[in-house]
Design an enzyme around this catalytic site. Sequence first.
Site, PDB file in Angstrom:
ATOM      1  CG  HIS A 119      39.242  32.469  74.499  1.00  0.00           C
ATOM      2  ND1 HIS A 119      38.634  32.181  75.701  1.00  0.00           N
ATOM      3  CD2 HIS A 119      38.820  31.507  73.639  1.00  0.00           C
ATOM      4  CE1 HIS A 119      37.893  31.081  75.564  1.00  0.00           C
ATOM      5  NE2 HIS A 119      37.991  30.667  74.310  1.00  0.00           N
ATOM      6  CD  GLU A 120      39.276  31.558  69.876  1.00  0.00           C
ATOM      7  OE1 GLU A 120      39.675  30.369  69.775  1.00  0.00           O
ATOM      8  OE2 GLU A 120      38.143  31.861  70.291  1.00  0.00           O
TER       9      GLU A 120
ATOM     10  CG  HIS B 183      41.174  27.285  72.210  1.00  0.00           C
ATOM     11  ND1 HIS B 183      40.779  26.237  73.007  1.00  0.00           N
ATOM     12  CD2 HIS B 183      40.171  28.204  72.270  1.00  0.00           C
ATOM     13  CE1 HIS B 183      39.591  26.507  73.532  1.00  0.00           C
ATOM     14  NE2 HIS B 183      39.207  27.703  73.102  1.00  0.00           N
TER      15      HIS B 183
ATOM     16  CD  GLU C 130      36.719  26.511  75.393  1.00  0.00           C
ATOM     17  OE1 GLU C 130      37.100  27.632  75.777  1.00  0.00           O
ATOM     18  OE2 GLU C 130      36.415  26.271  74.210  1.00  0.00           O
TER      19      GLU C 130
END
Length: 497
Positions: A262-263, A266, A292
Amino acid sequence: MTDTAAYDDLTDHLARMGALEQVAGLLNWDQETQMPPKGAAQRAAQAGAVASALHALAIDPRIEGWIAAIEADGPPSGAIAVNVAEARRLHGRAVRIPSKLAGELARVSAEVQMVWEAARPGSDLAAFLPALERLVALKRSEADCLAEPGEAPYDALLAEYESGITAAEIEVVFGRLRAGLVDLRARIAAKGAPPARLSGSFPGAGQMALARRLGCVFGYDWAAGRLDLAAHPSSSGSGGDVRITTRIDTEDPRECLYSTVHEVGHAVYEQNLDPDQVFLPAGSHASMGIHESQSRLFENQLGRSRAFCTWLHPAMAEAFGDPGAADPEALYRAVNAVETGLIRTEADEVHYNLHIMMRFDLERALISGALAVRDLPEAWNARFRADFGIEVPDAARGCMQDVHWAAGLFGYFPTYTLGNIYAGELHAALRRDLPDLDASLAAGDLAPVLGWLREKIHRRGRLLGPVELVTSAVGHAPTEAPLLAYLEEKYGALHGV
């Protein structure tokens, strides 16, 4: 013709502001990962000083003169137009906020976040709520300063993260999405099948080694970043310095692995923005919803796909000896288990957006004053009981589980679900444009995906607004329909509903 000297002066000024924003981000990263406990008071003062310096740059009256000179011969276009428009927006917001309030917000946000970090493990509401009450009061003051006549104060905070949309408009979209999610959840629950789980031992060292390997697979440039442990996974920075954090649960590696992916979503976005616009608005992200969308796309549609589990299963076997699942199909079922749970970051795709919708409603009530901070735990528990049908056993797994409110990030939560909606659109377009996507995922080859995203999303920065950017990438205005269709197809097949 654009006044070159005025534009150079404006962009130099904006670049100094962008650099200071990144300094603030580094202070926050250090606070979460490296700062010694006795540094708390100094860190709060440092954060306040940086915020005050940034505010002083933003209210500089020369900004208006530079903009007037640039626009004297007509409206600019392209990146120049974006930088000028953002300068006008930033200046217009900043002059409404007293300098003292700007510094106090940063200082108190840093203090409350540190209170949260200390109080959360023991669910110490007595320590946390008074601190949060101070911060909410400041955020209400900020919202009142920023709100245009007739504008809801919450919308003024929301605009910092997602431009061009109001809470009322989000509520309509969320209502349509909620109906589909609740129906899908009910049909899955009616089956009564126990959720698939991983079993075995997953030492932290193995999790971090595999997390770093996942970073490589998903395109993270380690020469421009680093991975550390923190109480709450995060990503910060841009360009050549983009840092991510994750956390470990030795009984379940999914938290570490998927938080990292997830990170990385980003971080890869930030690492691939236009280098010619570094520190400038045109070279920044389009919105937090778009941000997101990148992380949720990586984490869910790609990282939890059946195809990617073909690659991930042997990688887990290398990291842990026993991957915790008999084969890739068993792993696929385990990482997509549907189960009503307490923690947002651990929620499956069916439940996740319901967590966000609850927070969206509660934080609007906090900012409007309809909900007092002292009543937040009771309101949270009652709403959770109504939405999820289970009791909240303690504040650490209730209203204290997320860092966002402690960090003053009111208006951020709805961007997660907007990001999921955008990710649904991007995933459908990826499958349309990359017919061999599953083969690439099964091989751990994300190059085709990264190339598509770099062209369609990353390099475009803020040249387009969030809705316009997704529209340009997929060919139509975004709706929740592709996300719901994806969830129905995936979880319908997994659960026979």
